[in-house]
Design a protein around this motif. Structure first.
Motif, PDB file in Angstrom:
ATOM      1  N   UNK A   1       3.243   9.143   4.040  1.00 44.56           N
ATOM      2  CA  UNK A   1       3.646   7.741   3.973  1.00 44.56           C
ATOM      3  C   UNK A   1       4.110   7.182   5.319  1.00 44.56           C
ATOM      4  N   UNK A   2       4.236   8.048   6.299  1.00 42.78           N
ATOM      5  CA  UNK A   2       4.569   7.570   7.643  1.00 42.78           C
ATOM      6  C   UNK A   2       3.331   7.219   8.459  1.00 42.78           C
ATOM      7  N   UNK A   3       2.170   7.625   7.994  1.00 40.75           N
ATOM      8  CA  UNK A   3       0.945   7.398   8.774  1.00 40.75           C
ATOM      9  C   UNK A   3      -0.174   6.728   7.976  1.00 40.75           C
ATOM     10  N   UNK A   4      -0.361   7.116   6.727  1.00 42.18           N
ATOM     11  CA  UNK A   4      -1.530   6.686   5.961  1.00 42.18           C
ATOM     12  C   UNK A   4      -1.516   5.222   5.499  1.00 42.18           C
ATOM     13  N   UNK A   5      -0.376   4.634   5.109  1.00 42.90           N
ATOM     14  CA  UNK A   5      -0.405   3.267   4.572  1.00 42.90           C
ATOM     15  C   UNK A   5      -1.062   2.238   5.486  1.00 42.90           C
ATOM     16  N   UNK A   6      -0.797   2.302   6.770  1.00 38.70           N
ATOM     17  CA  UNK A   6      -1.381   1.313   7.681  1.00 38.70           C
ATOM     18  C   UNK A   6      -2.904   1.454   7.729  1.00 38.70           C
ATOM     19  N   UNK A   7      -3.383   2.693   7.782  1.00 37.27           N
ATOM     20  CA  UNK A   7      -4.824   2.932   7.800  1.00 37.27           C
ATOM     21  C   UNK A   7      -5.467   2.518   6.482  1.00 37.27           C
ATOM     22  N   UNK A   8      -4.820   2.855   5.383  1.00 35.29           N
ATOM     23  CA  UNK A   8      -5.351   2.490   4.067  1.00 35.29           C
ATOM     24  C   UNK A   8      -5.340   0.979   3.866  1.00 35.29           C
ATOM     25  N   UNK A   9      -4.311   0.315   4.391  1.00 37.64           N
ATOM     26  CA  UNK A   9      -4.240  -1.147   4.271  1.00 37.64           C
ATOM     27  C   UNK A   9      -5.432  -1.800   4.960  1.00 37.64           C
TER      28      UNK A   9
ATOM     29  N   UNK B   1       0.841  -1.202   0.000  1.00 36.25           N
ATOM     30  CA  UNK B   1       0.000   0.000   0.000  1.00 36.25           C
ATOM     31  C   UNK B   1       0.872   1.247   0.000  1.00 36.25           C
ATOM     32  N   UNK B   2       1.958   1.223   0.771  1.00 31.12           N
ATOM     33  CA  UNK B   2       2.872   2.367   0.795  1.00 31.12           C
ATOM     34  C   UNK B   2       3.476   2.610  -0.590  1.00 31.12           C
ATOM     35  N   UNK B   3       3.895   1.527  -1.259  1.00 28.20           N
ATOM     36  CA  UNK B   3       4.472   1.651  -2.597  1.00 28.20           C
ATOM     37  C   UNK B   3       3.465   2.265  -3.571  1.00 28.20           C
ATOM     38  N   UNK B   4       2.225   1.821  -3.494  1.00 35.20           N
ATOM     39  CA  UNK B   4       1.177   2.336  -4.374  1.00 35.20           C
ATOM     40  C   UNK B   4       0.903   3.819  -4.094  1.00 35.20           C
ATOM     41  N   UNK B   5       0.753   4.158  -2.821  1.00 38.20           N
ATOM     42  CA  UNK B   5       0.471   5.547  -2.463  1.00 38.20           C
ATOM     43  C   UNK B   5       1.624   6.471  -2.840  1.00 38.20           C
ATOM     44  N   UNK B   6       2.834   5.973  -2.757  1.00 36.40           N
ATOM     45  CA  UNK B   6       3.995   6.774  -3.127  1.00 36.40           C
ATOM     46  C   UNK B   6       3.925   7.147  -4.605  1.00 36.40           C
TER      47      UNK B   6
END
Length: 352
Positions: free
Chosen positions: A62-70, A32-37
């Motif tokens: 990218x330090x906060x959103x990926x976990x929530x989006x996942x 998810x982090x890779x995609x959002x980046x």
């Protein structure tokens, strides 16, 4: 193409590429982090200078959103994978049965990429491609970035091929007829209001995409004619809404238009979907139907943000019955629209 009035063609030289937004490869936080980046670092999405965009995206988001989006993706993920990818593949397969040129898919972000989609067509002998961005309305963060990316890939990797682009189709009768029929069939028997929730964009995007300098985000969107309309996402959203409710036969007072999915503290188009959902229950709207016509395929923004979070916001604000109307997805009537729009562009190759 499988049509009655078709001219003889060299079928192995033409092909269709359907392009949608994209999705993470999985619901893992790294994916998810890779995609959002990739998504948020696109200057057509967050249009800051590179340094400030990187500071915001890579230094903060990218330090906060990926976990929530996942976690959000996990609520909509299917056994087959990402809903948006799966639905786009279904559209591809149905369209392939109706045409006799190769049909492939590509995503603006992540995989399968636009480059991978073009490569698949080239491997089948294709040198003339109809590329269809699957967005009804024009915006710099959708149609414009798809075309820009495709042209970058073409010039760098495939200089010998030709690409013909399907233009935004928000005002095409075949599309609005299709959308109106789909919504009408899915409307609940009793509802107090039908809410059209479109994906939002920052207000400055509207001005940036207006070469006519005639848009003021005020009354120009509702004028019958204004030079900016072919570039104005906001106008095109209202145009779709007005066309659809006229075809369905709904009074305007029973319809509302809002904009969802805003990011950051910048001024985005109003009214906001979430704030509207939190307040309309107290204003007497207890039975709500809601549709998201900025999307042709259900995805995180419809299945989680609206169907789950939106429902919670509505009920928390005093609403009682919340009914989400799905996107066109792979409905047969929508596939016929896709086929017609692609045929038009394929036929243009013969005129060159």
């Amino acid at each position: 193409m499988k049509t009655n009035n078709q001219q003889p063609t060299t079928n192995n030289r033409k092909g269709i590429l359907l392009v949608n937004l994209g999705s993470p490869r999985s619901t893992s936080v790294p994916d998810v982090r890779e995609y959002l980046d990739e998504f948020l670092m696109d200057e057509k999405v967050i249009d800051y200078r590179w340094f400030f965009r990187a500071l915001l995206v890579q230094g903060i988001i990218l330090n906060t959103r990926p976990a929530k989006s996942a976690e959000a993706y996990k609520t909509v993920w299917t056994d087959e994978g990402s809903p948006l990818i799966v639905i786009t593949q279904k559209i591809q397969k149905k369209l392939q049965k109706l045409v006799d040129v190769p049909v492939e898919i590509g995503m603006r972000y992540a995989q399968p990429s636009i480059e991978a989609g073009i490569q698949k067509l080239v491997d089948q002998g294709v040198s003339e491609i109809v590329l269809f961005p699957l967005y009804p309305q024009y915006a710099m963060s959708t149609t414009e970035t798809v075309i820009e990316k495709a042209e970058e890939v073409r010039k760098k990797k495939f200089p010998g091929i030709k690409i013909n682009y399907v233009q935004p189709f928000y005002n095409r009768e075949i599309y609005t007829d299709c959308l109106a029929e789909s919504i009408k069939e899915k409307l609940p028997e009793n509802f107090d209001a039908l809410q059209f929730s479109y994906h939002g964009v920052p207000e400055r995007h509207i001005y940036k995409t207006d070469p006519t300098n005639t848009c003021n985000l005020n009354d120009c969107c509702t004028r019958e004619n204004n030079p900016s309309h072919q570039f104005c996402y906001r106008h095109q959203c209202f145009d779709v809404t007005n066309s659809v409710i006229k075809k369905i036969g709904l009074p305007k007072e029973k319809v509302m238009v809002t904009f969802q999915s805003r990011l950051g503290k910048d001024k985005w188009m109003e009214p906001y979907t979430d704030e509207t959902l939190e307040t309309i229950g107290k204003k007497g709207i207890k039975n709500l139907a809601i549709v998201c016509p900025a999307f042709v395929s259900d995805c995180l923004e419809t299945l989680e943000e609206i169907s789950v979070e939106g429902k919670h916001q509505f009920e928390h604000g005093g609403g009682e019955n919340f009914h989400y109307i799905p996107c066109l997805n792979d409905e047969d009537r929508w596939i016929e629209v896709v086929k017609t729009l692609c045929e038009e562009k394929l036929n243009e190759f013969y005129l060159v």
